[in-house]
Design an enzyme around this catalytic site. Sequence first.
Site, PDB file in Angstrom:
ATOM      1  N   GLU A  58      -7.937  10.440 -28.435  1.00 35.55           N
ATOM      2  CA  GLU A  58      -7.097   9.862 -28.595  1.00 35.55           C
ATOM      3  C   GLU A  58      -7.919   8.287 -28.223  1.00 35.55           C
ATOM      4  O   GLU A  58      -7.001   7.037 -28.992  1.00 35.55           O
ATOM      5  CB  GLU A  58      -6.542  10.706 -27.035  1.00 35.55           C
ATOM      6  N   GLU A  79      -5.214  21.239 -27.420  1.00 34.09           N
ATOM      7  CA  GLU A  79      -4.932  21.420 -26.280  1.00 34.09           C
ATOM      8  C   GLU A  79      -3.385  21.848 -26.221  1.00 34.09           C
ATOM      9  O   GLU A  79      -3.131  22.994 -25.449  1.00 34.09           O
ATOM     10  CB  GLU A  79      -3.907  20.363 -26.038  1.00 34.09           C
TER      11      GLU A  79
END
Length: 204
Positions: A58, A79
């Site tokens: 990210e 995730e």
Amino acid sequence: MPKFFIAHSGLHRVGSAPKTTSNTRTFRLTQMLGERLRNMPKAVIAKVEGIARCGGCEIALAADMCFAAIGEAVFGQPEVVCGLVPCGGNTQRPPRRMGRARALEVLPAGADFSAELADRYGYINRALPAKELGPFVDKLARRIATFPPTTIAHLKKVRGHGVRRLRLRRLVGGGARGRSLRSERSDTGARASDTRSRRRDLRR
């Protein structure tokens, strides 16, 4: 942490989070960092020489440019394995870089992928041999640093506006669907004009 672009600082929060209520405030850190990098009036370059998963990905994609070392850099969004959705902007940035189909190949699978594949998919700017990566990024950064800071800041700002306007134009004005929308609007305008004319005739 050796071999990691950014260590998984958020994983302990997953295990300690309440099981019965939603507690997302502590997971906004990468989102805030990413937005700060994106809006910073300086060019931000990510140099990835290790494993970048979750928050590492990210932050890397929030930078203006991302370069990675072949044979050393690894990217991944695992995730989904924990029942989570990628945060920090990584539900939005990968589709814009790679396209929807490739983003859906990467995000729901939760698997690692190499710097070479990231380069091929457009996930990063470029994958380079490990020995060439550092000198290349340093040379690029030093070159950018010689230009007027206000020019760099303006380029970053107008780039974001240009991308948003292009997407809007494609949605509303591009292709057959765009022509169809414009035609529908014209027809609607003509019908409204006819209705107003009839009302005026009736009043007379």
